[in-house]
Design a protein around this motif. Structure first.
Motif, short mmCIF file in Angstrom:
data_model
loop_
_atom_site.label_atom_id
_atom_site.label_comp_id
_atom_site.label_asym_id
_atom_site.label_seq_id
_atom_site.Cartn_x
_atom_site.Cartn_y
_atom_site.Cartn_z
N ASP A 4 -50.62 55.40 39.70
CA ASP A 4 -51.49 54.31 40.16
C ASP A 4 -51.79 53.38 39.00
OD1 ASP A 4 -53.64 56.52 42.06
OD2 ASP A 4 -51.72 55.65 42.57
N VAL A 5 -52.07 52.16 39.33
CA VAL A 5 -52.56 51.20 38.34
C VAL A 5 -53.93 50.75 38.80
CG1 VAL A 5 -52.21 48.99 37.22
CG2 VAL A 5 -50.25 50.42 37.76
N SER A 6 -54.86 50.72 37.88
CA SER A 6 -56.20 50.27 38.19
C SER A 6 -56.59 49.22 37.17
CB SER A 6 -57.19 51.43 38.12
OG SER A 6 -56.85 52.41 39.06
N GLY A 7 -57.41 48.27 37.54
CA GLY A 7 -57.80 47.26 36.58
C GLY A 7 -58.56 46.12 37.21
N MET A 8 -58.67 45.06 36.47
CA MET A 8 -59.52 43.95 36.88
C MET A 8 -59.07 42.68 36.18
SD MET A 8 -63.64 43.95 36.42
CE MET A 8 -63.74 45.42 37.41
N ILE A 9 -59.22 41.57 36.84
CA ILE A 9 -59.02 40.27 36.20
C ILE A 9 -60.39 39.83 35.69
CG2 ILE A 9 -58.36 37.86 36.47
CD1 ILE A 9 -56.49 38.79 38.73
N GLU A 10 -60.45 39.45 34.42
CA GLU A 10 -61.69 38.97 33.82
C GLU A 10 -61.53 37.49 33.47
OE1 GLU A 10 -61.57 41.80 30.48
OE2 GLU A 10 -63.61 42.31 31.10
N ASP A 32 -61.16 42.87 41.19
CA ASP A 32 -60.45 44.13 41.03
C ASP A 32 -59.02 43.93 41.55
OD1 ASP A 32 -59.45 46.84 41.45
OD2 ASP A 32 -61.53 47.48 41.26
N LEU A 33 -58.05 44.41 40.81
CA LEU A 33 -56.65 44.27 41.24
C LEU A 33 -56.38 44.98 42.56
CD1 LEU A 33 -54.60 44.61 37.96
CD2 LEU A 33 -55.34 42.57 39.16
N PHE A 34 -57.19 45.97 42.87
CA PHE A 34 -57.04 46.68 44.13
C PHE A 34 -57.05 45.71 45.32
CE2 PHE A 34 -59.29 48.63 47.76
CZ PHE A 34 -58.32 49.56 48.13
N LEU A 35 -57.85 44.67 45.23
CA LEU A 35 -57.96 43.71 46.33
C LEU A 35 -56.73 42.82 46.47
CD1 LEU A 35 -61.67 42.67 45.73
CD2 LEU A 35 -60.77 44.26 47.46
N ALA A 164 -53.53 52.01 44.28
CA ALA A 164 -54.58 51.16 43.73
C ALA A 164 -54.14 50.50 42.43
CB ALA A 164 -55.83 51.99 43.49
N LEU A 165 -54.41 49.24 42.29
CA LEU A 165 -54.02 48.49 41.12
C LEU A 165 -55.22 47.77 40.59
CD1 LEU A 165 -52.15 47.03 39.21
CD2 LEU A 165 -51.56 45.53 41.07
N ALA A 166 -55.48 47.88 39.30
CA ALA A 166 -56.63 47.22 38.73
C ALA A 166 -56.19 46.43 37.52
CB ALA A 166 -57.67 48.23 38.34
N ALA A 167 -56.78 45.31 37.32
CA ALA A 167 -56.40 44.51 36.17
C ALA A 167 -57.63 43.81 35.64
CB ALA A 167 -55.39 43.47 36.58
N THR A 168 -57.55 43.29 34.45
CA THR A 168 -58.65 42.55 33.90
C THR A 168 -58.17 41.34 33.15
OG1 THR A 168 -58.63 43.66 31.80
CG2 THR A 168 -60.02 44.61 33.52
N ARG A 169 -59.07 40.74 32.46
CA ARG A 169 -58.90 39.50 31.75
C ARG A 169 -57.50 39.32 31.24
NH1 ARG A 169 -62.19 38.72 26.47
NH2 ARG A 169 -61.09 40.54 25.84
#
Length: 177
Positions: A4-10, A32-35, A164-169
């Motif tokens: 899985d990848v999890s993270g968020m765009i910041e 959240d990258l999940f979305l 699930a995938l999450a990404a950030t900034r």
């Protein structure tokens, strides 16, 4: 075992107003990258982050670690997944780094391009669009994505589906920041 990848765009809303070096130009959680994710695409994870890289891509942002200046939202999500003790492949990618990617570069077989694995027309395209929009709104080409990867059997995986995938900034945790 799946990954899985999890993270968020910041983004840094204060950077447009006060400049990127101002003390009030802090990173804030965007989405959240999940979305934005519709499935686990291992070729994209390999191309971007070197995760499950049986394809032989030269990763864009492999093992950069967790950003020192990450938003409180990202820090909280990362801690909820168990932090560095339970997460592997922690990394991130900036919008500027993304803009410099040679999307025609291929894997070692020469048959799969970066564009087909993680380009604008792939499932990652939605992530790149949100990063671009946040960069336009907040005056920074550096809207990050953070990503983290973990086995789907991870103790916290019940919180989100296996894809699930999450990404950030910088696009990344094993992620995307």
């Amino acid at each position: 075992m799946s990954t899985d990848v999890s993270g968020m765009i910041e983004c840094r809303p204060g950077a447009r107003l006060w400049g990127p070096d101002d003390e009030d130009s802090v990173w804030v959680a965007g989405i959240d990258l999940f979305l934005l994710n519709r499935g686990n695409a291992y070729d994209g994870l390999a191309c971007l982050f070197g995760v499950r890289n049986s394809f032989g891509f030269r990763p864009v942002a492999e093992d950069c670690g967790f950003p020192d200046d990450a938003s409180d939202g990202l820090r909280g999500d990362f801690a909820a997944y168990g932090g560095p003790e339970d997460v592997f492949g922690t990394t991130w990618l900036t919008g500027a780094e993304l803009a410099a990617v040679d999307w025609q570069e291929t894997d070692t077989s020469g048959t799969r391009s970066r564009a087909s694995a993680a380009g604008a027309d792939s499932d990652w395209g939605r992530v790149w669009s949100v990063m671009r929009i946040l960069g336009e709104v907040h005056g920074s080409a550096e809207a990050p994505v953070l990503a983290e990867t973990q086995p789907a059997t991870h103790p916290h995986s019940s919180r989100r589906p296996p894809y699930a995938l999450a990404a950030t900034r910088r696009a990344g945790w094993s992620g995307v920041r």
